[in-house]
Structures are given as C-alpha cells and as structure tokens.
Design a protein around this motif. Structure first.
Motif, short mmCIF file in Angstrom:
data_model
loop_
_atom_site.label_atom_id
_atom_site.label_comp_id
_atom_site.label_asym_id
_atom_site.label_seq_id
_atom_site.Cartn_x
_atom_site.Cartn_y
_atom_site.Cartn_z
N ILE A 97 -17.34 -35.93 37.58
CA ILE A 97 -18.28 -36.89 38.14
C ILE A 97 -18.84 -36.45 39.48
O ILE A 97 -20.00 -36.70 39.81
CB ILE A 97 -17.62 -38.30 38.24
N GLN A 98 -18.03 -35.77 40.30
CA GLN A 98 -18.53 -35.29 41.59
C GLN A 98 -19.70 -34.33 41.42
O GLN A 98 -20.69 -34.40 42.14
CB GLN A 98 -17.42 -34.60 42.36
N TRP A 99 -19.58 -33.43 40.45
CA TRP A 99 -20.64 -32.46 40.23
C TRP A 99 -21.89 -33.15 39.69
O TRP A 99 -23.02 -32.73 39.98
CB TRP A 99 -20.17 -31.36 39.27
N ALA A 100 -21.70 -34.19 38.91
CA ALA A 100 -22.85 -34.97 38.42
C ALA A 100 -23.61 -35.56 39.60
O ALA A 100 -24.85 -35.51 39.66
CB ALA A 100 -22.37 -36.08 37.49
N VAL A 101 -22.87 -36.11 40.56
CA VAL A 101 -23.50 -36.70 41.74
C VAL A 101 -24.20 -35.63 42.58
O VAL A 101 -25.30 -35.85 43.09
CB VAL A 101 -22.44 -37.46 42.59
N VAL A 102 -23.56 -34.46 42.71
CA VAL A 102 -24.17 -33.35 43.48
C VAL A 102 -25.50 -32.93 42.86
O VAL A 102 -26.53 -32.84 43.55
CB VAL A 102 -23.22 -32.14 43.54
#
Length: 448
Positions: A97-102
């Motif tokens: 999910i962090q990479w999705a937000v990035v």
C-alpha cells in the motif's frame, strides 16, 4: 558591507511577516525598497528595479502557473485524481500500500501544486488507513514526500520553473534531470524513511489526525470518474510534451544535425507555455466535454483555480523584486568576488545559500528567488550545468521546514501531531529530501 545589508533586510522581513503578521507580498516590497536604499542604489532607479524584478519573474511564470492551476483543478473536479489514486491502491494491494500511495502521489503531484495535492490526497489516505487499519502517518509520509519532491524539482511547478527562467536554463533539461534525481529521492525519503521515523517517534504513528478543517470533500464513485489511462495521460501531458522536445533536441545536438522546420515545430510544442496550453485544451475535452459536463461548469473550475493562486503569484513577484534589487544593488557581484578562484562548486554554494534563507524565511519560493539574486553573477565564471543549478537551488529551498513555514503547520494539524513529533517527521523529511537530492545532483554533475 553588502551582505550585512542583506542580513538586515532578512531580519526586517522576519519581523514584518512573523512579528507584525504583515502580508508576505507587502513585506517583500517594503524590504526591497529598504535594502535598495541601504545598498546605495540611485533613488531614481529603485522603482524601475523593483518593477523589472516583479514583471520579469511573473512574465516568465504567470502563463505556466495559471494554466497549470486550471489543469489541476479540472482533473480534480472531474474525479480524475481520485481515479488515479484508487487505481494504484487497488492494483498494488494491501501488502504494497505504501508504494501505491507513492506512485499515485507522484503522478498527481506533477499535475497539482503541493497544497492542492495535499488537500486532495489526505482524505483518501485517511479512508485507506481506516479500511486497512494502518497508521495514517505510515501512508502520509510517502504521500507528502512525493508531493514535496515534485513541487521542488519538477517543472511546471512554480519553484523550478521560475528558477530556470532566472538562470536561463533549459526547462526540458531541468525536467529530465529532475525526474532522474526525484525517483531515488522519493524512495529514500518516503518508504525507507518511514521505517526510521517509526523508531524515532513511535507515538506519532498512533495518532488519528483531524481533517475537519478541510470541510466536506467531494467523493466520486469510481464509475463516475474518467478512466485511469485518460486521467494519467491528461495529468502527465505537459511533462510528456516537454520531455519529447528535450530528447529530440539532445539527439539532434549529439548527431550534429542542422536545425530544420520539424525541429522548430517540436521545440514550439515542447516549450513549457505551449505545452500547458495544449494540455489545458486536452483537459477541457477529456475532463469536461467528453464526460458531458457543461462548458459553464468547466470554465467555473478554471476561474476558481485562478482565484486560489492570485496571492501566491504576487508573493512570487515580490520575491522577484527582492532578487532584482540584490542584483542591481551589486550584492551578487560582491558574492562573486568573494568566491572568485574558490574550488567550491557553484551547485553546492547555491544549495547552502538557499538552505540558510529557507531556514530563516520559511518560504521556499522566496528563499530560491533570493538565492538567484546572489549567485547569478557566479555563473559567468563557471561552466556549471544550469539545469543542475536550478535543481540544487530548489533542493536547498526545501531544507528544514519548521515553525515559520505553512507546510509545517498543515502537516502537524492534519496528522494530529505534537511539536516534537512534527519535527521528528516533517522537518526531518524535508531535510532528507534536500540533502539526498543534493547528493544525487552532485553525483549527476560528474557525468553532464
């Protein structure tokens, strides 16, 4: 004595803005007059110098800034930005999910100015954190990193665009090199730093935050929004046009080909102002007409966008006026003499000056423009790459955001942090972006 006069001017600016709560634009104009007098400029040339600085800065930037604001507003009001964010979230899944937000924040950050992107994305981040039961800060730091990096390094954002104009750098090169430097910077200062921040201020990751001040946020059902592909294409179109022009021009120079009508057309299309006009026209169709939105509503969005950036344009113009006074008052030449024969890289010097001014003044834009006034005369003594000078000045102007910067308070309030926690997250984050960005710029300067 010129540097002492500048120091007096900066202290006066701090007193006017922070002590007397005077409007930033008005403060900049007052200080420009005061510093001009202290520097001994002829009284009959002070007004013309201030007008030249204000007009020259806005003349280069107003078209790009205004059209960019309209483009971002159309994408937001049509639900395109929400479609981009939610598609990345769905594709990457809960585990990443962090990479999705990035990724979502980076794409949206190219099209939207920092404050607009923050206001748009924070409700989405809050909704995802509740749904997945993860800390809002765990997602908020990568989001803020991507928005801050695009804002500081990439045209057509106002900072790098106006600095490029003042240095005479090629905007396409700034974009190309900025992209290369921005990507690893986002990775280090975003997902990687989040792990460090969890150990530095673990209690900050238990906060629930408060976005009540943002008011009612318009939420779209995904089937009401434009498609993912067309949303990304519309958001990225200015960058695509500028990048294509730059790459073709670089190939032409490498091959030694003569200028032709085709290259002239490509350069016209890839000019930042032309690219923004084309992109806005495309957005009017893709985010409006193609979705059967009445033209009146589309134009209302454009009008609202301009209303929101009016004061920011004046502040940038005021920074340009102060910069011009420093140049015409001889401060830049004095700095050039001080560093004549020095082995210090102009890239590093620009970063140091911008960083000192950023910490003192708070405003990244004002810090960057004041730095330009001090280092422009140095450029005649060096063959330094101008695009990298733009990026180093932008990087320096991001460092150590603290209590005199509006971004510090926005981050603190939205995420419900204490002062200590805000320093341990936001301030360190901005400093990391600045320092890591500088490191990559210096590394890159060895090859170009």
């Amino acid at each position: 004595m010129p540097l002492l006069m500048v120091a007096i001017g900066i202290v006066a600016l701090l007193i006017l803005i922070m002590g007397l709560k005077l409007n930033t634009f008005v403060s900049l104009i007052i200080v420009s007059f005061g510093v001009a007098i202290l520097l001994g400029m002829p009284l009959d040339s002070i007004v013309s110098s201030i007008e030249a600085g204000l007009g020259g800065t806005l003349g280069h930037l107003a078209l790009i800034f205004g059209l960019g604001a309209m483009l971002g507003k159309l994408i937001t009001d049509a639900g395109g930005a929400q479609r981009i964010a939610m598609t990345f979230v769905n594709k990457f899944g809960e585990k990443n999910i962090q990479w999705a937000v990035v990724f979502a924040s980076f794409v949206i950050g190219i099209a939207l100015f920092f404050e607009v992107g923050l206001v748009l994305l924070i409700p989405i981040v809050f909704a995802i954190s509740r749904q997945l039961k993860v800390s809002i800060l765990y997602l908020g730091i990568p989001m803020a990193t991507a928005l801050s990096v695009t804002h500081g390094f990439l045209p057509p954002h106002p900072g790098p665009t106006v600095i490029a104009g003042e240095y005479g750098a090629d905007l396409g090169e700034v974009l190309l090199y900025g992209m290369i430097i921005a990507i690893p910077t986002v990775i280090i200062a975003g997902p990687i730093f989040t792990k460090v921040a969890q150990k530095l201020v673990p209690e900050a990751f238990n906060r629930e935050g408060d976005i009540a001040s943002l008011g009612e946020q318009k939420q779209f059902e995904l089937d009401e929004t434009p498609g993912f592909g067309i949303s990304v294409f519309t958001a990225m179109l200015p960058v695509i046009l500028i990048a294509i022009s730059t790459i073709i021009t670089l190939f032409q120079e490498m091959m030694g080909a003569e200028a032709s009508g085709f290259l002239t057309v490509i350069n016209l299309i890839g000019n930042a102002s032309t690219a923004m006009v084309i992109s806005l026209l495309v957005a009017i169709y893709t985010m409006g007409i193609a979705r059967n939105i009445p033209m009146k509503n589309v134009m209302d969005s454009c009008s609202a966008a301009i209303t929101q950036i009016g004061m920011m344009l004046l502040i940038i113009g005021g920074g340009g006026a102060f910069k011009q006074v420093l140049i015409d008052g001889g401060v830049g030449d004095y700095v050039a003499q001080l560093f004549e024969g020095t082995s210090m890289s102009p890239i590093l010097l620009a970063w140091i000056i911008a960083a000192i001014l950023r910490i003192s003044l708070g405003s990244a834009t004002v810090a960057a423009l004041t730095t330009v006034g001090l280092v422009v005369p140095l450029l005649g003594q060096s063959d330094v790459n101008l695009a990298l000078m733009v990026l180093s000045t932008g990087a320096g102007s991001l460092v150590a955001s603290h209590v005199n910067d509006a971004g510090f308070w926005m981050f603190k309030e939205y995420f419900g942090l204490s002062m200590k926690e805000t320093f341990g997250t936001w301030t360190i984050l901005e400093t990391l972006i600045s320092v890591v960005g500088l490191a990559f710029i210096l590394l890159f300067s060895m090859f170009v």
